[in-house]
Design an enzyme around this catalytic site. Structure first.
Site, PDB file in Angstrom:
ATOM      1  N   PHE A 126       1.260 -57.917  18.003  1.00  0.00           N
ATOM      2  CA  PHE A 126       0.288 -57.043  18.668  1.00  0.00           C
ATOM      3  C   PHE A 126      -0.911 -57.929  19.034  1.00  0.00           C
ATOM      4  O   PHE A 126      -1.361 -58.721  18.207  1.00  0.00           O
ATOM      5  CB  PHE A 126      -0.121 -55.916  17.705  1.00  0.00           C
ATOM      6  CG  PHE A 126      -1.023 -54.901  18.346  1.00  0.00           C
ATOM      7  CD1 PHE A 126      -0.496 -53.841  19.059  1.00  0.00           C
ATOM      8  CD2 PHE A 126      -2.395 -55.015  18.250  1.00  0.00           C
ATOM      9  CE1 PHE A 126      -1.327 -52.906  19.665  1.00  0.00           C
ATOM     10  CE2 PHE A 126      -3.238 -54.077  18.852  1.00  0.00           C
ATOM     11  CZ  PHE A 126      -2.693 -53.022  19.559  1.00  0.00           C
ATOM     12  N   ASP A 195       1.097 -57.553   8.623  1.00  0.00           N
ATOM     13  CA  ASP A 195       0.493 -56.406   9.297  1.00  0.00           C
ATOM     14  C   ASP A 195       1.503 -55.252   9.198  1.00  0.00           C
ATOM     15  O   ASP A 195       2.615 -55.338   9.733  1.00  0.00           O
ATOM     16  CB  ASP A 195       0.218 -56.778  10.762  1.00  0.00           C
ATOM     17  CG  ASP A 195      -0.401 -55.646  11.572  1.00  0.00           C
ATOM     18  OD1 ASP A 195      -0.163 -54.467  11.235  1.00  0.00           O
ATOM     19  OD2 ASP A 195      -1.099 -55.941  12.556  1.00  0.00           O
ATOM     20  N   TYR A 220      -3.834 -44.461  11.044  1.00  0.00           N
ATOM     21  CA  TYR A 220      -3.797 -43.363  12.033  1.00  0.00           C
ATOM     22  C   TYR A 220      -2.420 -43.162  12.664  1.00  0.00           C
ATOM     23  O   TYR A 220      -2.257 -42.312  13.521  1.00  0.00           O
ATOM     24  CB  TYR A 220      -4.861 -43.567  13.133  1.00  0.00           C
ATOM     25  CG  TYR A 220      -4.933 -44.960  13.714  1.00  0.00           C
ATOM     26  CD1 TYR A 220      -3.959 -45.442  14.570  1.00  0.00           C
ATOM     27  CD2 TYR A 220      -6.005 -45.794  13.403  1.00  0.00           C
ATOM     28  CE1 TYR A 220      -4.037 -46.714  15.093  1.00  0.00           C
ATOM     29  CE2 TYR A 220      -6.090 -47.084  13.916  1.00  0.00           C
ATOM     30  CZ  TYR A 220      -5.102 -47.535  14.767  1.00  0.00           C
ATOM     31  OH  TYR A 220      -5.177 -48.802  15.279  1.00  0.00           O
ATOM     32  N   LYS A 221      -1.431 -43.968  12.251  1.00  0.00           N
ATOM     33  CA  LYS A 221      -0.084 -43.788  12.812  1.00  0.00           C
ATOM     34  C   LYS A 221       0.723 -42.898  11.852  1.00  0.00           C
ATOM     35  O   LYS A 221       0.497 -41.701  11.785  1.00  0.00           O
ATOM     36  CB  LYS A 221       0.571 -45.144  13.045  1.00  0.00           C
ATOM     37  CG  LYS A 221      -0.208 -46.051  14.010  1.00  0.00           C
ATOM     38  CD  LYS A 221       0.537 -47.339  14.239  1.00  0.00           C
ATOM     39  CE  LYS A 221      -0.308 -48.394  14.927  1.00  0.00           C
ATOM     40  NZ  LYS A 221      -0.583 -48.097  16.339  1.00  0.00           N
ATOM     41  N   ARG A 369       8.379 -45.902  24.754  1.00  0.00           N
ATOM     42  CA  ARG A 369       8.422 -45.930  23.277  1.00  0.00           C
ATOM     43  C   ARG A 369       8.486 -44.507  22.746  1.00  0.00           C
ATOM     44  O   ARG A 369       7.737 -43.627  23.168  1.00  0.00           O
ATOM     45  CB  ARG A 369       7.129 -46.551  22.722  1.00  0.00           C
ATOM     46  CG  ARG A 369       7.057 -48.018  22.714  1.00  0.00           C
ATOM     47  CD  ARG A 369       5.954 -48.547  21.796  1.00  0.00           C
ATOM     48  NE  ARG A 369       4.779 -47.702  21.643  1.00  0.00           N
ATOM     49  CZ  ARG A 369       3.795 -47.934  20.784  1.00  0.00           C
ATOM     50  NH1 ARG A 369       3.844 -48.987  19.975  1.00  0.00           N
ATOM     51  NH2 ARG A 369       2.748 -47.139  20.712  1.00  0.00           N
TER      52      ARG A 369
HETATM   53  C1  LIG Z   1       0.550 -53.932  14.763  1.00  0.00           C
HETATM   54  C2  LIG Z   1      -0.881 -53.595  15.063  1.00  0.00           C
HETATM   55  N1  LIG Z   1      -1.862 -54.370  14.577  1.00  0.00           N
HETATM   56  C3  LIG Z   1      -3.154 -54.097  14.826  1.00  0.00           C
HETATM   57  C4  LIG Z   1      -3.534 -53.017  15.591  1.00  0.00           C
HETATM   58  C5  LIG Z   1      -4.977 -52.792  15.919  1.00  0.00           C
HETATM   59  O1  LIG Z   1      -5.604 -51.989  15.064  1.00  0.00           O
HETATM   60  P1  LIG Z   1      -7.118 -51.543  15.238  1.00  0.00           P
HETATM   61  O2  LIG Z   1      -7.305 -51.186  16.672  1.00  0.00           O
HETATM   62  O3  LIG Z   1      -7.224 -50.347  14.363  1.00  0.00           O
HETATM   63  O4  LIG Z   1      -7.965 -52.664  14.823  1.00  0.00           O
HETATM   64  C6  LIG Z   1      -2.547 -52.150  16.069  1.00  0.00           C
HETATM   65  C7  LIG Z   1      -2.911 -50.957  16.857  1.00  0.00           C
HETATM   66  O5  LIG Z   1      -2.129 -50.210  17.348  1.00  0.00           O
HETATM   67  C8  LIG Z   1      -1.190 -52.450  15.815  1.00  0.00           C
HETATM   68  O6  LIG Z   1      -0.204 -51.700  16.303  1.00  0.00           O
END
Ligand SMILES: Cc1ncc(COP(=O)(O)O)c(C=O)c1O
Length: 394
Positions: A126, A195, A220-221, A369
Site C-alpha cells: 500500500f 502491516d 476501520y476495516k 474489489r
Molecule cells: C495496507 C494499508 N496500510 C496502510 C493504510 C493507511 O492507513 P491510514 O490512512 O489509516 O494511515 C491502508 C489504508 O487503507 C492500508 O490498506
C-alpha cells in the site's frame, strides 16, 4: 430459483455467524466494502452520545480518570490483542496506521543496530508504507530496497536491518506467509514489521505464536471502528525495553505529569503512545469491538473462505467467460477476505454496480474489489452480488 441461489439459502441457514448481522446498521444494499470501511455496529451511536453528553458534557476534565480516558489506548489495545493473537500488554491504540508505520520502522532499525544498513519493503505495498519506509530510511541513514514478498528470503542478509511487509495485499487480496517470512527475517538477525490492515478481524494472525517483532494495523476495516478510527501498534514483549520511538511524546513518558525536560520512556507497550489520544473516535472503536464478544477468529476465517469460494463459484456460473479475471489466489492459504477481479472498464462497472445496490470498490487501473466481512455478509448477498455483476457486464 437458480442453483446458486438455492445453495445460498441452505448455506445461510447453517451459518453460525448469521445472527451477528443484526448487531450492525445495514439496509438492503449488499455491502462488500468492509475491507475499506466497516459497517456501523448498532451499539456505537448510543455509546458515542454518552461519551459526548455525559462524559465530556457533564464530567468534563474528570473523565480522564473517572471515564477511563487516560488508559483507553492500552485498554483498547488489550481488547484488540486476542483478535491478532497477542497476549495483553503489547498493543497501544492511537494515531493513524501511517504514523504507526513510521514509529515501528524507525524503532525496528534502531533495534537492529549500527552494522545493518538496509531496509526492505514489500514492493507491492500500500503506497503509504512505501512512502514512509523511504522517509524512515533517510531518517536513519539506511538504504531502502523494495522486494516482492516471495523474494524476501533471498534478499535477506547481514546488511538487513528491518523488513516491512503487508499481511494481505490491499489490491489483490493475496495473503502472504507471515509465519515463514517472519522466521526468515528473524533468522537473518533482522526485525520483522507487519502491516495487518487487511487481515486483522478477517483471519487469524498469530502475532505471538509466530514471533512477529512489530506490527501495525487500522481499525476501520474489518474491526468496524468507524471512519478514521485510530490505528494500533504491537511491540513484542521481549523487545519493548529496546523500542526507541521516533515520536517520543509526553504520553509515552515514564512520568507524563512530571513535566520534565528530559525524555524517559514509559515501560512496556505504552512507549508507542505519542500525544493526547483522540478520545471520541477511540471510544467509538471500543464500543464497536463489542460485536466480537463470543466470536472466534477461526469461525470468522472459516466463513470468510466459504464466502469467497462461493463468490468465485457464482461468478463462474453467471459471468460470461473471459469478461473478468480473478487476481486473488485460489489457494486458501494465499487468500485474504477479498476477491479482486480484473475487468476492462472496472471504474465504470463499479459505478453501475453501486447504482444497483452492490457496493464494492475500484482500484486503479482495472481492479474491482469485493471485501467479505463474515460478521455481516451472508451467502444470499454473495449470490446477488455475482448475479448483478453478470447483469452489469452483459
Ligand atoms: C495496507 C494499508 N496500510 C496502510 C493504510 C493507511 O492507513 P491510514 O490512512 O489509516 O494511515 C491502508 C489504508 O487503507 C492500508 O490498506
Amino acid at each position: 430459483m437458480s442453483e446458486p441461489a438455492e445453495r445460498a439459502k441452505k448455506l445461510d441457514a447453517v451459518d453460525e455467524l448469521a445472527g451477528k448481522r443484526a448487531e450492525f446498521v445495514l439496509d438492503d444494499v449488499v455491502y462488500l466494502d468492509g475491507n475499506s470501511l466497516g459497517a456501523l455496529p448498532a451499539v456505537v451511536p448510543g455509546r458515542v452520545e454518552d461519551v459526548v453528553r455525559r462524559q465530556w458534557g457533564e464530567l468534563r476534565i474528570r473523565s480522564w480518570e473517572e471515564s477511563g480516558w487516560w488508559t483507553a489506548p492500552e485498554r483498547i489495545g488489550d481488547r484488540i490483542a486476542p483478535l491478532v493473537g497477542a497476549a495483553p500488554g503489547q498493543i497501544v491504540v492511537g494515531d493513524s496506521t501511517s504514523v504507526n508505520v513510521l514509529k515501528a520502522l524507525v524503532g525496528a532499525v534502531r533495534m537492529a543496530g549500527e552494522g545493518r544498513d538496509e531496509l526492505l519493503v514489500d514492493a507491492t505495498t500500500f503506497p503509504t508504507d512505501g512512502y514512509i519506509a523511504e522517509s524512515a530510511a533517510r531518517m536513519t541513514g539506511r538504504t531502502l530496497r523494495p522486494v516482492a514478498p516471495a523474494d524476501v528470503p533471498g534478499a535477506l542478509g547481514d546488511r538487513t536491518a528491518a523488513v516491512l511487509l503487508n499481511h494481505v495485499d490491499y489490491r489483490t487480496g493475496r495473503l502472504h506467509d507471515l509465519p515463514g517470512l517472519t522466521a526468515a527475517v528473524r533468522e537473518a538477525g533482522a526485525v520483522a514489521v507487519w502491516d495487518l490492515c487487511h487481515s486483522a478481524g478477517a483471519l487469524p494472525v498469530g502475532l505471538d505464536e509466530h514471533g512477529v517483532d512489530l506490527a501495525v494495523g487500522c481499525t476501520y476495516k474489518y474491526l468496524n471502528g468507524g471512519p478514521g478510527s485510530p490505528a494500533y501498534l504491537y511491540v513484542r514483549r521481549e523487545l519493548q525495553d529496546r523500542f526507541d520511538s521516533p515520536l517520543p511524546g509526553w504520553n509515552s513518558h515514564a512520568e507524563p505529569f512530571g513535566m520534565r525536560t528530559g525524555y524517559e520512556p514509559a515501560p512496556g507497550a505504552l512507549r508507542g503512545r505519542v500525544g493526547t489520544p483522540d478520545i471520541l473516535s477511540m471510544l467509538a472503536l471500543e464500543a464497536a469491538l463489542e460485536v466480537w464478544d463470543g466470536v472466534s477468529v477461526e469461525a470468522v476465517r472459516a466463513k470468510s473462505l466459504a464466502l469467497t469460494d462461493f463468490f468465485l463459484e457464482c461468478v463462474t456460473a453467471y459471468v460470461p467467460e473471459g469478461r473478468v479475471e480473478c487476481v486473488t489466489p485460489v489457494a486458501h492459504e494465499e487468500r485474504g477476505s477479498q476477491i479482486a477481479l480484473r475487468c476492462d472498464d472496472a471504474g465504470d462497472v463499479m459505478k453501475r454496480l453501486i447504482e444497483r445496490g452492490v457496493v464494492g470498490d475500484f482500484r486503479a487501473p482495472d481492479v474491482l474489489r469485493f471485501g467479505f466481512t463474515p460478521l455481516y455478509v451472508g451467502f444470499a448477498d454473495v449470490e446477488r452480488a455475482a448475479r448483478v455483476l453478470a447483469q452489469t457486464l452483459a
